[in-house]
Each structure stands twice: as structure tokens, then as C-alpha cells.
Scaffold this active site. Structure first.
Site, PDB file in Angstrom:
ATOM      1  N   CYS A   5       0.847  -1.207   0.000  1.00 15.48           N
ATOM      2  CA  CYS A   5       0.000   0.000   0.000  1.00 15.48           C
ATOM      3  C   CYS A   5       0.879   1.252   0.000  1.00 15.48           C
ATOM      4  O   CYS A   5       0.527   2.260  -0.625  1.00 15.48           O
ATOM      5  CB  CYS A   5      -0.962  -0.011   1.186  1.00 15.48           C
ATOM      6  SG  CYS A   5      -2.420  -1.066   0.932  1.00 15.48           S
ATOM      7  N   ASP A  28      10.231  -6.852  -8.836  1.00 19.66           N
ATOM      8  CA  ASP A  28      10.517  -7.402  -7.505  1.00 19.66           C
ATOM      9  C   ASP A  28      11.919  -6.959  -7.083  1.00 19.66           C
ATOM     10  O   ASP A  28      12.855  -6.960  -7.882  1.00 19.66           O
ATOM     11  CB  ASP A  28      10.425  -8.934  -7.537  1.00 19.66           C
ATOM     12  CG  ASP A  28      10.368  -9.551  -6.154  1.00 19.66           C
ATOM     13  OD1 ASP A  28       9.320 -10.115  -5.801  1.00 19.66           O
ATOM     14  OD2 ASP A  28      11.375  -9.473  -5.420  1.00 19.66           O
ATOM     15  N   HIS A  44      -6.487  -2.749  -1.123  1.00 17.84           N
ATOM     16  CA  HIS A  44      -5.835  -3.757  -0.282  1.00 17.84           C
ATOM     17  C   HIS A  44      -6.709  -5.001  -0.145  1.00 17.84           C
ATOM     18  O   HIS A  44      -7.847  -4.930   0.300  1.00 17.84           O
ATOM     19  CB  HIS A  44      -5.510  -3.207   1.115  1.00 17.84           C
ATOM     20  CG  HIS A  44      -4.826  -4.232   1.975  1.00 17.84           C
ATOM     21  ND1 HIS A  44      -3.451  -4.320   2.068  1.00 17.84           N
ATOM     22  CD2 HIS A  44      -5.332  -5.242   2.725  1.00 17.84           C
ATOM     23  CE1 HIS A  44      -3.148  -5.346   2.844  1.00 17.84           C
ATOM     24  NE2 HIS A  44      -4.267  -5.920   3.261  1.00 17.84           N
ATOM     25  N   ASN A  82       1.415 -16.662  -3.920  1.00 16.26           N
ATOM     26  CA  ASN A  82       1.592 -17.421  -2.691  1.00 16.26           C
ATOM     27  C   ASN A  82       0.500 -17.024  -1.703  1.00 16.26           C
ATOM     28  O   ASN A  82       0.189 -15.842  -1.565  1.00 16.26           O
ATOM     29  CB  ASN A  82       2.975 -17.133  -2.097  1.00 16.26           C
ATOM     30  CG  ASN A  82       4.093 -17.611  -3.008  1.00 16.26           C
ATOM     31  OD1 ASN A  82       3.972 -18.640  -3.663  1.00 16.26           O
ATOM     32  ND2 ASN A  82       5.186 -16.859  -3.066  1.00 16.26           N
ATOM     33  N   GLY A  88       3.920 -19.750   1.551  1.00 16.39           N
ATOM     34  CA  GLY A  88       5.142 -18.945   1.597  1.00 16.39           C
ATOM     35  C   GLY A  88       4.901 -17.463   1.381  1.00 16.39           C
ATOM     36  O   GLY A  88       5.792 -16.735   0.958  1.00 16.39           O
ATOM     37  N   HIS A  93      -0.435  -8.517   1.128  1.00 18.99           N
ATOM     38  CA  HIS A  93      -1.236  -7.763   0.153  1.00 18.99           C
ATOM     39  C   HIS A  93      -1.167  -8.587  -1.131  1.00 18.99           C
ATOM     40  O   HIS A  93      -0.057  -8.833  -1.640  1.00 18.99           O
ATOM     41  CB  HIS A  93      -0.634  -6.364  -0.033  1.00 18.99           C
ATOM     42  CG  HIS A  93      -1.379  -5.449  -0.973  1.00 18.99           C
ATOM     43  ND1 HIS A  93      -1.770  -4.165  -0.623  1.00 18.99           N
ATOM     44  CD2 HIS A  93      -1.783  -5.625  -2.255  1.00 18.99           C
ATOM     45  CE1 HIS A  93      -2.381  -3.594  -1.650  1.00 18.99           C
ATOM     46  NE2 HIS A  93      -2.403  -4.466  -2.662  1.00 18.99           N
ATOM     47  N   HIS A  95      -0.559 -10.358  -4.354  1.00 15.71           N
ATOM     48  CA  HIS A  95       0.345 -10.024  -5.456  1.00 15.71           C
ATOM     49  C   HIS A  95       0.567 -11.252  -6.319  1.00 15.71           C
ATOM     50  O   HIS A  95       0.629 -12.369  -5.813  1.00 15.71           O
ATOM     51  CB  HIS A  95       1.681  -9.475  -4.945  1.00 15.71           C
ATOM     52  CG  HIS A  95       2.341 -10.316  -3.899  1.00 15.71           C
ATOM     53  ND1 HIS A  95       1.925 -10.327  -2.587  1.00 15.71           N
ATOM     54  CD2 HIS A  95       3.377 -11.191  -3.959  1.00 15.71           C
ATOM     55  CE1 HIS A  95       2.681 -11.155  -1.885  1.00 15.71           C
ATOM     56  NE2 HIS A  95       3.565 -11.711  -2.698  1.00 15.71           N
ATOM     57  N   HIS A  97       3.222 -12.909  -8.815  1.00 20.72           N
ATOM     58  CA  HIS A  97       4.578 -12.916  -9.355  1.00 20.72           C
ATOM     59  C   HIS A  97       4.479 -13.258 -10.840  1.00 20.72           C
ATOM     60  O   HIS A  97       3.827 -14.250 -11.200  1.00 20.72           O
ATOM     61  CB  HIS A  97       5.430 -13.987  -8.670  1.00 20.72           C
ATOM     62  CG  HIS A  97       5.620 -13.794  -7.192  1.00 20.72           C
ATOM     63  ND1 HIS A  97       6.756 -13.234  -6.655  1.00 20.72           N
ATOM     64  CD2 HIS A  97       4.830 -14.102  -6.137  1.00 20.72           C
ATOM     65  CE1 HIS A  97       6.658 -13.216  -5.335  1.00 20.72           C
ATOM     66  NE2 HIS A  97       5.501 -13.736  -4.981  1.00 20.72           N
TER      67      HIS A  97
HETATM   68  P1  5GP Z   1       5.719 -13.393  -1.242  1.00 18.47           P
HETATM   69  O1  5GP Z   1       6.806 -14.195  -0.581  1.00 18.47           O
HETATM   70  O2  5GP Z   1       4.865 -12.661  -0.235  1.00 18.47           O
HETATM   71  O3  5GP Z   1       4.907 -14.170  -2.246  1.00 18.47           O
HETATM   72  O4  5GP Z   1       6.463 -12.319  -2.122  1.00 18.47           O
HETATM   73  C1  5GP Z   1       6.838 -11.065  -1.661  1.00 18.47           C
HETATM   74  C2  5GP Z   1       7.785 -10.497  -2.686  1.00 18.47           C
HETATM   75  O5  5GP Z   1       7.926  -9.111  -2.446  1.00 18.47           O
HETATM   76  C3  5GP Z   1       9.200 -11.112  -2.621  1.00 18.47           C
HETATM   77  O6  5GP Z   1       9.508 -11.695  -3.892  1.00 18.47           O
HETATM   78  C4  5GP Z   1      10.088  -9.928  -2.285  1.00 18.47           C
HETATM   79  O7  5GP Z   1      11.332  -9.965  -2.943  1.00 18.47           O
HETATM   80  C5  5GP Z   1       9.243  -8.736  -2.721  1.00 18.47           C
HETATM   81  N1  5GP Z   1       9.478  -7.519  -1.968  1.00 18.47           N
HETATM   82  C6  5GP Z   1       9.556  -7.407  -0.612  1.00 18.47           C
HETATM   83  N2  5GP Z   1       9.748  -6.128  -0.264  1.00 18.47           N
HETATM   84  C7  5GP Z   1       9.800  -5.404  -1.418  1.00 18.47           C
HETATM   85  C8  5GP Z   1       9.980  -4.003  -1.696  1.00 18.47           C
HETATM   86  O8  5GP Z   1      10.133  -3.153  -0.816  1.00 18.47           O
HETATM   87  N3  5GP Z   1       9.982  -3.635  -3.005  1.00 18.47           N
HETATM   88  C9  5GP Z   1       9.814  -4.545  -4.013  1.00 18.47           C
HETATM   89  N4  5GP Z   1       9.834  -4.070  -5.260  1.00 18.47           N
HETATM   90  N5  5GP Z   1       9.627  -5.872  -3.787  1.00 18.47           N
HETATM   91  C10 5GP Z   1       9.627  -6.288  -2.501  1.00 18.47           C
HETATM   92 ZN    ZN Z   2      -1.826  -3.281   1.279  1.00 15.39          ZN
END
Ligand code: 5GP
Ligand code: ZN
Length: 118
Positions: A5, A28, A44, A82, A88, A93, A95, A97
Site C-alpha cells: 500500500c 521485484d 488492499h 503465494n 510462503g 497484500h 500479489h 509474481h
Molecule cells: P511473497 O513471498 O509474499 O509471495 O512475495 C513477496 C515479494 O515481495 C518477494 O519476492 C520480495 O522480494 C518482494 N518484496 C519485498 N519487499 C519489497 C519491496 O520493498 N519492493 C519490491 N519491489 N519488492 C519487494
Molecule cells: Zn496493502
């Protein structure tokens, strides 16, 4: 306010690829492939568990625009979301990939024996 957010509100910088009224896509920070983009709704939503079908409808079009923009539609890519602890998920929030830019491996996704009892 959650991390993503804050990115939406431009309080934390991100390398943004595409943005419209409802969605935003950015690189990422810790890429796991030559192309590793996160596509998120601006509203959100904690995870896929809570997303509406109308948001997913918009997300489908948005992801297609993103993959066209970064020219991976023909070469191919992978979409992952995820969910929760076993999935994982680290950022709470929703997202997606978007991974591409090279032939991706499809290996062991769990330390548990896939043929054993979970
Ligand atoms: P999750 O593990 O929740 O599926 O993925 C979270 C993703 O967010 C990870 O791949 C991580 O590298 C990415 N990430 C975490 N913090 C930041 C950030 O501050 N900026 C960006 N651009 N990506 C982030
Ligand atoms: Zn959020």
C-alpha cells in the site's frame, strides 16, 4: 499501512512498469528470474483467499498488458500467487509474481516427500 500500500501511495519507491486506476506492476526487489514483476490490486486485499472475481477479471487483463509491455508473451512466463503460511506468502497484500526471461525450472517445491504423507 502495508508495504505494498505504501508503494501504491508512492511513499516507498518502486520500479514501476505499468499502472492504471486499479492495478500497479513493479519489479521485484529480489528477482528470482531475469524478469520478475509483481502485479497487485490498488485496493488492499490480504490474499487470493479474499479477492473478488471482478478484481480478478481486471487483473487478468492487466497481467496480459504487463507481459506484452515487457515482451515475454511469446517466449512464455509463469504466474504465481503465494497464499498464507504453507504457500510462503511474506507480504500480506495480494500479489501475482510474473516470472520469465529464461526457461524456468519446475522442481521440488516442498522439502516434504511429495509421495509421503503431508
Ligand atoms: P511473497 O513471498 O509474499 O509471495 O512475495 C513477496 C515479494 O515481495 C518477494 O519476492 C520480495 O522480494 C518482494 N518484496 C519485498 N519487499 C519489497 C519491496 O520493498 N519492493 C519490491 N519491489 N519488492 C519487494
Ligand atoms: Zn496493502
Amino acid at each position: 499501512m502495508c508495504l505494498f500500500c505504501k508503494i501504491i501511495k508512492k511513499e516507498i519507491p518502486a520500479n514501476i512498469i505499468l499502472e492504471d486506476d486499479d492495478f500497479i506492476a513493479f519489479h521485484d526487489i529480489n528477482p528470482k528470474a531475469p524478469v520478475h514483476i509483481l502485479a497487485i490490486p490498488k485496493k488492499h486485499v490480504n490474499s487470493f483467499n479474499e479477492v473478488s472475481s471482478s478484481t480478478m477479471s481486471g487483473m487478468t487483463n492487466f497481467i496480459q498488458k504487463v507481459t506484452n509491455e515487457v515482451k515475454i508473451q511469446e517466449s512464455g512466463y509463469r504466474i504465481i500467487t503465494n497464499i498464507g503460511s504453507d504457500g510462503g506468502q511474506e507480504v500480506g497484500h495480494l500479489h501475482f509474481h510474473i516470472l520469465g526471461g529464461a526457461k524456468l525450472k519446475w522442481g521440488h517445491l516442498s522439502d516434504a516427500d511429495p509421495k509421503g504423507h503431508f
